[in-house]
Design an enzyme around this catalytic site. Sequence first.
Site, PDB file in Angstrom:
ATOM      1  CB  CYS A 117      -0.937   0.013   1.197  1.00  0.00           C
ATOM      2  SG  CYS A 117      -1.983  -1.424   1.242  1.00  0.00           S
ATOM      3  CG  HIS A 258      -3.203   3.165   2.390  1.00  0.00           C
ATOM      4  ND1 HIS A 258      -3.720   2.809   1.169  1.00  0.00           N
ATOM      5  CD2 HIS A 258      -3.214   2.043   3.157  1.00  0.00           C
ATOM      6  CE1 HIS A 258      -4.023   1.521   1.192  1.00  0.00           C
ATOM      7  NE2 HIS A 258      -3.734   1.041   2.389  1.00  0.00           N
ATOM      8  CG  ASN A 288      -6.455  -1.193   1.491  1.00  0.00           C
ATOM      9  OD1 ASN A 288      -5.809  -0.760   0.549  1.00  0.00           O
ATOM     10  ND2 ASN A 288      -5.901  -1.671   2.591  1.00  0.00           N
TER      11      ASN A 288
HETATM   12  N1  ACO Z   1     -18.032  -9.190   9.715  1.00  0.00           N
HETATM   13  C1  ACO Z   1     -18.444  -9.452  10.944  1.00  0.00           C
HETATM   14  N2  ACO Z   1     -17.613  -9.757  11.960  1.00  0.00           N
HETATM   15  C2  ACO Z   1     -16.309  -9.778  11.698  1.00  0.00           C
HETATM   16  C3  ACO Z   1     -15.791  -9.504  10.415  1.00  0.00           C
HETATM   17  C4  ACO Z   1     -16.710  -9.205   9.400  1.00  0.00           C
HETATM   18  N3  ACO Z   1     -16.324  -8.922   8.133  1.00  0.00           N
HETATM   19  N4  ACO Z   1     -14.447  -9.595  10.470  1.00  0.00           N
HETATM   20  C5  ACO Z   1     -14.113  -9.903  11.726  1.00  0.00           C
HETATM   21  N5  ACO Z   1     -15.231 -10.023  12.476  1.00  0.00           N
HETATM   22  C6  ACO Z   1     -15.348 -10.346  13.887  1.00  0.00           C
HETATM   23  C7  ACO Z   1     -14.125 -11.069  14.401  1.00  0.00           C
HETATM   24  O1  ACO Z   1     -14.229 -12.456  14.149  1.00  0.00           O
HETATM   25  C8  ACO Z   1     -14.185 -10.752  15.870  1.00  0.00           C
HETATM   26  O2  ACO Z   1     -15.146 -11.602  16.467  1.00  0.00           O
HETATM   27  P1  ACO Z   1     -14.860 -12.185  17.956  1.00  0.00           P
HETATM   28  O3  ACO Z   1     -14.769 -10.975  18.832  1.00  0.00           O
HETATM   29  O4  ACO Z   1     -16.062 -13.030  18.175  1.00  0.00           O
HETATM   30  O5  ACO Z   1     -13.576 -12.931  17.848  1.00  0.00           O
HETATM   31  C9  ACO Z   1     -14.758  -9.325  15.909  1.00  0.00           C
HETATM   32  O6  ACO Z   1     -15.384  -9.127  14.632  1.00  0.00           O
HETATM   33  C10 ACO Z   1     -13.712  -8.251  16.117  1.00  0.00           C
HETATM   34  O7  ACO Z   1     -12.612  -8.527  15.268  1.00  0.00           O
HETATM   35  P2  ACO Z   1     -11.325  -7.611  15.266  1.00  0.00           P
HETATM   36  O8  ACO Z   1     -10.343  -8.153  14.278  1.00  0.00           O
HETATM   37  O9  ACO Z   1     -10.863  -7.350  16.646  1.00  0.00           O
HETATM   38  O10 ACO Z   1     -11.954  -6.259  14.701  1.00  0.00           O
HETATM   39  P3  ACO Z   1     -11.276  -4.869  14.541  1.00  0.00           P
HETATM   40  O11 ACO Z   1     -12.069  -3.841  15.229  1.00  0.00           O
HETATM   41  O12 ACO Z   1      -9.786  -4.915  14.784  1.00  0.00           O
HETATM   42  O13 ACO Z   1     -11.477  -4.592  12.980  1.00  0.00           O
HETATM   43  C11 ACO Z   1     -10.213  -4.687  10.943  1.00  0.00           C
HETATM   44  C12 ACO Z   1     -10.913  -5.483  12.052  1.00  0.00           C
HETATM   45  C13 ACO Z   1     -11.271  -3.866  10.222  1.00  0.00           C
HETATM   46  C14 ACO Z   1      -9.552  -5.651   9.988  1.00  0.00           C
HETATM   47  C15 ACO Z   1      -9.179  -3.731  11.559  1.00  0.00           C
HETATM   48  O14 ACO Z   1      -8.357  -4.452  12.453  1.00  0.00           O
HETATM   49  C16 ACO Z   1      -8.310  -3.082  10.525  1.00  0.00           C
HETATM   50  O15 ACO Z   1      -8.764  -2.266   9.747  1.00  0.00           O
HETATM   51  N6  ACO Z   1      -7.009  -3.363  10.539  1.00  0.00           N
HETATM   52  C17 ACO Z   1      -6.074  -2.729   9.609  1.00  0.00           C
HETATM   53  C18 ACO Z   1      -6.144  -3.427   8.318  1.00  0.00           C
HETATM   54  C19 ACO Z   1      -5.447  -2.681   7.228  1.00  0.00           C
HETATM   55  O16 ACO Z   1      -5.445  -1.479   7.184  1.00  0.00           O
HETATM   56  N7  ACO Z   1      -4.851  -3.430   6.325  1.00  0.00           N
HETATM   57  C20 ACO Z   1      -4.327  -2.862   5.163  1.00  0.00           C
HETATM   58  C21 ACO Z   1      -2.888  -2.665   5.197  1.00  0.00           C
HETATM   59  S1  ACO Z   1      -2.443  -2.158   3.648  1.00  0.00           S
HETATM   60  C22 ACO Z   1      -1.764  -3.338   2.588  1.00  0.00           C
HETATM   61  O17 ACO Z   1      -0.564  -3.352   2.434  1.00  0.00           O
HETATM   62  C23 ACO Z   1      -2.618  -4.290   1.836  1.00  0.00           C
END
Ligand code: ACO
Length: 332
Positions: A117, A258, A288
């Site tokens: 990214c 980003h 993204n």
């Molecule tokens: N729908 C419903 N529930 C979900 C989903 C979904 N799509 N995905 C995860 N959950 C659940 C999980 O299983 C978890 O359930 P549990 O509590 O029963 O275990 C709960 O939601 C919370 O999950 P978390 O992973 O803690 O959620 P978080 O608030 O951290 O959000 C997210 C997840 C959106 C992925 C966030 O961590 C994030 O944005 N991280 C950064 C990702 C990013 O920017 N990546 C790109 C980098 S760039 C590149 O180089 C490609």
Amino acid sequence: MSSDTRSVIIKGTGSYAPEKILSNDDLAKLVDTSDEWITARTGIRSRRIAADDEYASDLGSKAAARALEDAGITAEEVDIVIVATITPDMPFPSTACIIQAKLGVGNALCMDIEAACSGFLYIAEVASSLLKNGNYKHALIIGTEKLSSILDWEDRTTCVLFGDGAGAAILSLSDEPNTGLIDFKLGADGKNSELLHMPGGGSAVPASTNSLETRQHFLKMRGREVFKSAVRVMEQSAIEILDQNQLNANDIKCVIPHQANLRIIESLSNRLELPLDKFYLNLDKYGNTSAASIPIALDEAYRTGRLKSGDIILMVAFGAGLTWGASLLKWR
Ligand code: ACO
């Protein structure tokens, strides 16, 4: 800031998003998720998905054609083509060479650079240095991604986050000092590469029946840890580049971040004490798009009149590697 009296300016920009729109409700029919969860946790409402016969090079070529038109130069005038992508058409030849042929660019220097990214900022600095140090006049730089081709459509923790698209820019030398791409602050930390990666398809895990059965050819991410690192290093690189150029948050007219997650951007806005309305946001429409995210946002910000001549713009990115970067741009 460079002591070179010549500058490298962004002479034109272009972007392209595939026609097909996949909404959060559409995704809820594929995996156990909901529009409410995705919107609240990420700010994403829909993303674009490329057609089966539309590759990263096709998306990139369309964005590049628009950038050439905006810059008022022809494909034959391009001396350098650099593509940032984690979803090249194929491992080799480079997607830059494929785009060169599709656009009718002459015998330019062509290469791909992979920094996930952060890729667009990486290629902007490389192209900028080549222009300043070599015998070149115009560089075409493109961030293009068909992330839908590496998403695990059974993994709700990743497939809801990403989309397809491309953005491009023409970089050109200018005799006016201290304008255009003023400075860069890029970095990486390979120790945390397993937080976000695609294990299969390279020399470590070549394609095999086993690699397919164990789903190695899909993007894998430990989202919560990526989130924490993203906020920390984006803030750090933004502060460093501002300090390095004796600027403060008030000097910044627009931030092109980003577009990964609205909560990451809100956190950055708080930490930098830069109001959220200075950030150009389009992640609700595209999700993204990795290396394409910053150039698409830059092109949209410019075409919707958000960027005025002389404005100082901060671009800031974070991605797999882990990689990160910030850049200061004085708009033409
Ligand atoms: N729908 C419903 N529930 C979900 C989903 C979904 N799509 N995905 C995860 N959950 C659940 C999980 O299983 C978890 O359930 P549990 O509590 O029963 O275990 C709960 O939601 C919370 O999950 P978390 O992973 O803690 O959620 P978080 O608030 O951290 O959000 C997210 C997840 C959106 C992925 C966030 O961590 C994030 O944005 N991280 C950064 C990702 C990013 O920017 N990546 C790109 C980098 S760039 C590149 O180089 C490609």
